[in-house]
Design a protein around this motif. Structure first.
Motif, PDB file in Angstrom:
ATOM      1  N   LEU A 158       0.818  -1.209   0.000  1.00 16.30           N
ATOM      2  CA  LEU A 158       0.000   0.000   0.000  1.00 16.30           C
ATOM      3  C   LEU A 158       0.854   1.263   0.000  1.00 16.30           C
ATOM      4  CD1 LEU A 158      -2.663  -1.138   2.612  1.00 16.30           C
ATOM      5  CD2 LEU A 158      -2.867  -1.138   0.137  1.00 16.30           C
ATOM      6  N   GLY A 159       2.168   1.091   0.053  1.00 17.39           N
ATOM      7  CA  GLY A 159       3.052   2.262   0.068  1.00 17.39           C
ATOM      8  C   GLY A 159       3.180   2.862   1.456  1.00 17.39           C
ATOM      9  N   TYR A 160       2.431   2.311   2.419  1.00 20.66           N
ATOM     10  CA  TYR A 160       2.414   2.937   3.741  1.00 20.66           C
ATOM     11  C   TYR A 160       3.783   2.895   4.411  1.00 20.66           C
ATOM     12  CZ  TYR A 160       0.216   4.815   7.854  1.00 20.66           C
ATOM     13  OH  TYR A 160      -0.126   5.653   8.876  1.00 20.66           O
ATOM     14  N   LEU A 161       4.544   1.867   4.093  1.00 19.24           N
ATOM     15  CA  LEU A 161       5.871   1.760   4.702  1.00 19.24           C
ATOM     16  C   LEU A 161       6.762   2.940   4.288  1.00 19.24           C
ATOM     17  CD1 LEU A 161       7.392  -0.057   6.636  1.00 19.24           C
ATOM     18  CD2 LEU A 161       8.298  -1.297   4.690  1.00 19.24           C
ATOM     19  N   LYS A 162       6.498   3.476   3.090  1.00 22.06           N
ATOM     20  CA  LYS A 162       7.253   4.656   2.658  1.00 22.06           C
ATOM     21  C   LYS A 162       6.948   5.830   3.579  1.00 22.06           C
ATOM     22  CE  LYS A 162       6.130   4.105  -1.853  1.00 22.06           C
ATOM     23  NZ  LYS A 162       5.995   4.486  -3.259  1.00 22.06           N
ATOM     24  N   ARG A 163       5.662   5.968   3.894  1.00 23.01           N
ATOM     25  CA  ARG A 163       5.271   7.048   4.809  1.00 23.01           C
ATOM     26  C   ARG A 163       6.026   6.895   6.135  1.00 23.01           C
ATOM     27  NH1 ARG A 163       2.652  10.779   5.732  1.00 23.01           N
ATOM     28  NH2 ARG A 163       1.310  10.847   3.919  1.00 23.01           N
ATOM     29  N   VAL A 164       6.082   5.674   6.632  1.00 25.84           N
ATOM     30  CA  VAL A 164       6.733   5.435   7.921  1.00 25.84           C
ATOM     31  C   VAL A 164       8.235   5.689   7.817  1.00 25.84           C
ATOM     32  CG1 VAL A 164       7.242   3.701   9.669  1.00 25.84           C
ATOM     33  CG2 VAL A 164       4.986   3.760   8.598  1.00 25.84           C
ATOM     34  N   LEU A 165       8.833   5.205   6.741  1.00 21.15           N
ATOM     35  CA  LEU A 165      10.296   5.264   6.654  1.00 21.15           C
ATOM     36  C   LEU A 165      10.827   6.614   6.190  1.00 21.15           C
ATOM     37  CD1 LEU A 165      11.176   1.659   5.451  1.00 21.15           C
ATOM     38  CD2 LEU A 165      11.088   2.584   7.767  1.00 21.15           C
ATOM     39  N   THR A 166       9.933   7.570   5.870  1.00 19.52           N
ATOM     40  CA  THR A 166      10.425   8.931   5.658  1.00 19.52           C
ATOM     41  C   THR A 166      10.405   9.717   6.972  1.00 19.52           C
ATOM     42  OG1 THR A 166       8.219   9.525   4.898  1.00 19.52           O
ATOM     43  CG2 THR A 166       9.890   9.204   3.202  1.00 19.52           C
TER      44      THR A 166
ATOM     45  N   THR B  22      11.463   7.358  12.578  1.00 15.85           N
ATOM     46  CA  THR B  22      11.186   6.059  13.212  1.00 15.85           C
ATOM     47  C   THR B  22      12.089   4.980  12.615  1.00 15.85           C
ATOM     48  OG1 THR B  22       8.882   6.691  13.483  1.00 15.85           O
ATOM     49  CG2 THR B  22       9.384   4.343  13.631  1.00 15.85           C
TER      50      THR B  22
ATOM     51  N   GLU C 204      13.225  -2.812   2.810  1.00 12.97           N
ATOM     52  CA  GLU C 204      13.099  -1.685   1.892  1.00 12.97           C
ATOM     53  C   GLU C 204      11.649  -1.229   1.898  1.00 12.97           C
ATOM     54  OE1 GLU C 204      15.187  -0.176  -0.415  1.00 12.97           O
ATOM     55  OE2 GLU C 204      17.014  -1.251   0.151  1.00 12.97           O
ATOM     56  N   ALA C 205      11.464   0.040   1.533  1.00 11.33           N
ATOM     57  CA  ALA C 205      10.116   0.609   1.607  1.00 11.33           C
ATOM     58  C   ALA C 205       9.163   0.018   0.567  1.00 11.33           C
ATOM     59  CB  ALA C 205      10.172   2.115   1.455  1.00 11.33           C
ATOM     60  N   ASP C 206       9.714  -0.500  -0.536  1.00 13.44           N
ATOM     61  CA  ASP C 206       8.820  -1.136  -1.514  1.00 13.44           C
ATOM     62  C   ASP C 206       9.536  -2.209  -2.323  1.00 13.44           C
ATOM     63  OD1 ASP C 206      10.435   0.534  -2.984  1.00 13.44           O
ATOM     64  OD2 ASP C 206       8.794   1.764  -3.771  1.00 13.44           O
TER      65      ASP C 206
ATOM     66  N   THR D  13      15.027  11.465   0.459  1.00 15.82           N
ATOM     67  CA  THR D  13      14.248  11.272   1.681  1.00 15.82           C
ATOM     68  C   THR D  13      14.717  10.051   2.465  1.00 15.82           C
ATOM     69  OG1 THR D  13      12.632  10.047   0.364  1.00 15.82           O
ATOM     70  CG2 THR D  13      12.140  12.347   0.813  1.00 15.82           C
TER      71      THR D  13
ATOM     72  N   LEU E  33      14.666   6.938   1.553  1.00 14.87           N
ATOM     73  CA  LEU E  33      13.916   5.701   1.324  1.00 14.87           C
ATOM     74  C   LEU E  33      14.757   4.643   0.635  1.00 14.87           C
ATOM     75  CD1 LEU E  33      10.322   6.816   0.270  1.00 14.87           C
ATOM     76  CD2 LEU E  33      11.034   5.637   2.342  1.00 14.87           C
TER      77      LEU E  33
ATOM     78  N   LYS F 256      15.695  12.836   8.052  1.00 18.36           N
ATOM     79  CA  LYS F 256      14.261  12.574   8.139  1.00 18.36           C
ATOM     80  C   LYS F 256      13.564  13.487   9.144  1.00 18.36           C
ATOM     81  CE  LYS F 256      14.751   7.861   6.545  1.00 18.36           C
ATOM     82  NZ  LYS F 256      14.662   6.433   6.882  1.00 18.36           N
TER      83      LYS F 256
ATOM     84  N   ILE G 290      12.680  16.857   7.181  1.00 17.36           N
ATOM     85  CA  ILE G 290      11.943  16.896   5.920  1.00 17.36           C
ATOM     86  C   ILE G 290      10.493  16.462   6.069  1.00 17.36           C
ATOM     87  CG2 ILE G 290      14.013  16.445   4.548  1.00 17.36           C
ATOM     88  CD1 ILE G 290      12.928  13.522   4.270  1.00 17.36           C
TER      89      ILE G 290
ATOM     90  N   TRP H 176       7.304  14.851   3.382  1.00 24.57           N
ATOM     91  CA  TRP H 176       7.265  14.121   2.116  1.00 24.57           C
ATOM     92  C   TRP H 176       5.827  13.858   1.703  1.00 24.57           C
ATOM     93  CZ3 TRP H 176       5.581   8.886   1.652  1.00 24.57           C
ATOM     94  CH2 TRP H 176       5.818   8.297   0.403  1.00 24.57           C
TER      95      TRP H 176
ATOM     96  N   GLU I  56       1.300   9.046  -5.294  1.00 25.83           N
ATOM     97  CA  GLU I  56       0.073   8.333  -4.987  1.00 25.83           C
ATOM     98  C   GLU I  56      -0.241   8.712  -3.533  1.00 25.83           C
ATOM     99  OE1 GLU I  56       3.061   7.081  -5.186  1.00 25.83           O
ATOM    100  OE2 GLU I  56       3.334   5.165  -4.166  1.00 25.83           O
TER     101      GLU I  56
ATOM    102  N   ILE J  47      -0.861   8.491   0.096  1.00 27.22           N
ATOM    103  CA  ILE J  47      -0.696   7.405   1.057  1.00 27.22           C
ATOM    104  C   ILE J  47      -1.210   7.834   2.426  1.00 27.22           C
ATOM    105  CG2 ILE J  47       0.939   5.885   2.209  1.00 27.22           C
ATOM    106  CD1 ILE J  47       2.732   6.169  -0.261  1.00 27.22           C
TER     107      ILE J  47
ATOM    108  N   LEU K 298       5.050   8.954  14.733  1.00 29.33           N
ATOM    109  CA  LEU K 298       6.157   8.495  13.887  1.00 29.33           C
ATOM    110  C   LEU K 298       7.240   9.573  13.799  1.00 29.33           C
ATOM    111  CD1 LEU K 298       4.186   6.840  10.954  1.00 29.33           C
ATOM    112  CD2 LEU K 298       5.648   5.665  12.598  1.00 29.33           C
TER     113      LEU K 298
END
Ligand SMILES: Nc1ncnc2c1ncn2[C@@H]1O[C@H](COP(=O)(O)OP(=O)(O)OP(=O)(O)O)[C@@H](O)[C@H]1O
Ligand SMILES: [Mg+2]
Lengths: 235, 317
Positions: free
Chosen positions: A67-75, A78, A233-235, B50, B52, B75, B78, B80, B84, B86, B103
C-alpha cells in the motif's frame, strides 16, 4: 475474518480433540497424564494458535509495502526496527486474544482445569515471549518480499513441522528417538509444557521451559532487528 | 547554505540505470522543480533524498546532513508527499495525524493538528474514516501530515495530480505560503509546465537519468526555447527544402520545424512547401523547452502507435 480465525482452533478441538476419546482411561492417564485428551490438547492448541497468529506480523508488513504505507513510515525518523517490533507486538496481541476463547471452549466441552497460580503467571509471560518470537521468525523470512502470498506459504512451511515435532498434540513417549531430539529444540514444546503445568497438571512452574522460550524470543528478535535494519526496503 | 546538495548521484536497479550521475543544488527558501518525462528518474531522486533508498554512487546532503550516513537527522528535517496519496483508509483524519505525529516524534501535536485541519478545510471531516474522503480531501490531509512536524524542506512528488482546477490552485497557494511565510524549501516534481512556471524559482529538467538543464523558467526559455512550426500537408515533403530554417521532423501527413523567431520565417517556410492544409505556430514556452530537451518523443510515438494498433487489430482476427 474474526469468526474464521476463531473457527480454526475450534474445529481442531472439536474434531481432532475428540478423536482419541475412545481410548481406555488408564492408557490416557498413563501417557497423557490426564484422563481427558481434550484437557491435554488445550494448552497445545493455545500454543499453536499463538504461533499461527505470528503470521500477521509478516502479513501486515507486506501489506504496508504494497500500500506504500511503509514509505510514509520510513520517511520519518522512526527506525526500521521499531516497525518490526510493533508488528511483532501486534501479532502477539492477536495471538493472546485467542487464549481466553480456547480456554472457554475447553470449559464448555467439560474440561476441568487444575490451575497453579504461579505457573499461570509464568505461562502468561511465556505466551508473550513465544508470541513475539514466532512473529519475529515469520517476519524474518518475508522481510525482502512484497508478495502478499508469501506469508501464507511461509506460515505453512514453518508451522506444520513445528506443530508435529512438538508435544502440542502428543506426548514425547510416542515419538521415535530422532523426533524426541527435535522436540527438545522446539519452542512449541516448551510453551505447551508450561501451559500444561499451569492448567492441566496444576504443577509448579518449570523455570527451564520459560528460559528456553526466552532464549528463543531473544534470538529471533535480535536476528530480526538486525535483518530488518539491513534488508527492509520501503517497496 | 544550501538546503539540498546533490553530487553525481547514480542509482541502478538491476539492469535499469534510473539515475546516471546527476548534480544540482537547491538554496534555502527556494521552490525547485524537477521536470522530466515518465521514467526520467524524478521519483528515484526523491526516494534517495528522503532516505527511502540508498544511491548506488554519489552523494546527497539534505538540510546539512548526508542522506546515507545521517538518515535519521535528514528525516527529522523533511516532509514528504507521495505522488500516490498514502494515508490509512481505516483510520479517521485525526487518527492519521496522530500516527504521523508519533512516527515523527512530535510531542505537542494536538493543537497544531487541529489548526492544520482547520486550515485545510478538514475540521468537520476530522472524525470520519479517510476511506470515505474524496481525492482532494485525502491529498489535503496528506499535506497536513507532511507539515505537522514543521519540516524545513518539503518533498512533493507530483503534488497536484488528480486535483480539480480549484483544488490545484488552492494547493499552489499553500505551497507559496509555506514557502514565503515559513521559509520552507520545496522540491517538487510535476508534469504540468504551467505549474512549474507558476511555482518554481528554478527548474531542473532530467531525461533518462541525466540532468539536461537547470535554470529559472526565463533562462530556460531564452536558452532552450524553440518555436515550433507544424504543417499539415497533403503530399510528401522533401525535408531538405526546410532544413535551412531549423531542425525538421517529417511524419506522415505532418511536418514539424523547430526554429527561432518563427514569425519572421513563417512566410518563407510556407512558400517552400506545396500542398499545405494547415499551419500551426507554437512560440517558445516551457512546453517547447521540455520537448526540445527531452526529445520530440510525442511526435515519434504518434507514428508508432498507429502501426502497433494495426498489428493488434490484425492479430485479433
Ligand atoms: N524499485 C524499482 N525497481 C526497478 N526499477 C525501478 C524501481 N523504481 C524505479 N525504477 C526504474 O527507474 C526508472 C526511473 O523511475 P522513476 O520512478 O524515478 O521515474 P519518474 O521520473 O518518477 O517517472 P514518472 O514521471 O513516471 O513518475 C524507471 O525506468 C523505472 O522503471
Ligand atoms: Mg515518479
Amino acid at each position: 475474518m474474526w469468526l474464521m480465525l476463531v473457527a480454526q482452533p475450534l474445529m481442531w478441538i472439536v474434531f481432532f480433540g475428540n478423536s482419541l476419546a475412545g481410548l481406555p482411561r488408564g492408557f490416557l492417564a498413563q501417557y497423557f497424564g490426564v484422563e481427558n485428551y481434550l484437557a491435554y490438547m488445550i494448552p497445545g492448541m493455545i500454543s499453536i494458535s499463538v504461533m499461527t497468529m505470528g503470521m500477521f506480523a509478516s502479513m501486515s508488513l507486506v501489506f504496508d509495502k504494497r500500500l506504500g504505507y511503509l514509505k510514509r513510515v520510513l520517511t520519518t525518523p522512526t527506525p526500521k526496527s521499531a516497525v518490526f517490533l510493533a508488528k511483532a507486538a501486534g501479532a502477539m496481541t492477536r495471538g493472546l486474544l485467542m487464549v481466553p476463547v480456547i480456554l472457554a471452549v475447553g470449559a464448555v466441552l467439560g474440561v476441568g482445569y487444575r490451575v497453579n497460580p504461579a505457573s499461570m503467571a509464568m505461562w502468561a509471560l511465556g505466551l508473550v515471549l513465544a508470541g513475539l518470537g514466532f512473529s519475529a521468525l515469520f517476519t524474518i523470512f518475508t522481510v525482502n518480499t512484497s508478495d502478499v502470498h508469501a506469508p501464507g506459504v511461509i506460515n505453512n512451511f514453518i508451522t506444520m513441522p513445528l506443530m508435529f515435532t512438538s508435544t502440542a498434540l502428543f506426548p514425547k513417549e510416542f515419538f521415535p528417538q530422532w523426533l524426541r531430539v527435535i522436540s527438545d529444540f522446539n519452542p512449541l514444546t516448551y510453551i505447551t509444557e508450561l501451559g500444561r503445568n499451569a492448567l492441566v497438571y496444576g504443577m509448579p512452574p518449570d523455570i527451564k521451559a520459560l528460559l528456553a522460550i526466552a532464549a528463543f524470543a531473544a534470538v529471533t528478535i535480535t536476528v530480526g532487528v538486525a535483518v530488518v535494519e539491513a534488508r527492509l526496503e520501503a517497496d | 547554505m544550501s538546503a539540498i546538495v546533490v553530487e553525481n548521484l547514480a542509482k541502478r536497479y538491476g539492469d535499469v540505470e534510473a539515475l546516471r550521475g546527476i548534480s544540482f543544488e537547491v538554496s534555502r527558501g527556494e521552490v525547485f522543480g524537477l521536470l522530466g518525462p515518465n521514467g526520467a528518474g524524478k521519483t528515484t531522486t526523491i526516494k534517495i533524498l528522503t532516505g527511502l533508498t540508498k544511491p548506488t554512487s554519489g552523494r546527497a546532503i539534505v538540510a546539512g546532513f548526508d542522506v546515507v550516513k545521517e538518515a535519521a537527522e535528514v528525516k527529522r528535517s523533511i516532509g514528504w508527499i507521495a505522488s500516490e496519496v498514502i494515508v490509512d483508509d481505516e483510520l479517521t483524519g485525526w487518527e492519521n495525524l496522530e500516527i504521523q505525529a508519533r512516527l515523527a516524534g512530535v510531542k505537542n501535536w494536538r493543537e497544531r493538528a487541529a489548526e492544520l485541519l482547520r486550515y485545510f478545510g478538514l475540521a468537520e471531516a476530522a472524525n470520519r474514516l479517510v476511506g470515505k474522503y474524496s481525492t482532494g480531501m485525502r491529498k489535503r490531509l496528506e499535506v497536513a501530515m507532511a507539515l505537522l512536524h514543521g519540516p524545513e524542506i518539503l518533498f512533493m512528488d507530483e503534488p497536484t495530480v488528480g486535483l480539480d482546477v480549484g483544488a490545484r490552485m488552492g494547493l499552489w497557494e499553500v505551497i507559496r505560503q509555506i514557502n514565503k511565510d515559513f521559509g520552507v524549501t520545496v522540491l517538487l516534481t510535476t508534469h504540468y509546465m504551467e505549474e512549474a512556471e507558476e511555482l518554481c524559482g528554478r527548474i531542473a529538467i532530467i531525461n533518462k537519468g541525466r540532468l539536461v538543464a537547470v535554470g529559472t523558467p526565463g533562462e530556460l526559455k531564452a536558452k532552450y526555447g524553440v518555436d515550433v512550426v507544424e504543417l499539415e500537408v497533403s503530399k510528401p515533403v522533401d525535408p531538405s527544402k526546410l532544413s535551412p530554417f531549423g531542425e525538421v521532423v517529417v511524419l506522415d501527413g505532418r511536418v514539424v520545424v523547430k526554429t527561432q523567431r518563427a514569425e519572421e520565417k513563417l512566410a518563407d517556410i510556407v512558400k517552400a512547401v506545396d500542398g499545405i492544409k494547415s499551419v500551426r505556430v507554437k512560440k517558445a514556452s516551457l512546453d517547447t523547452v521540455f520537448i526540445n530537451l527531452t526529445g520530440a518523443s510525442i511526435e515519434g510515438e504518434h507514428a508508432d502507435i498507429k502501426r502497433l494498433y494495426a498489428r493488434v487489430r490484425w492479430a485479433r482476427r
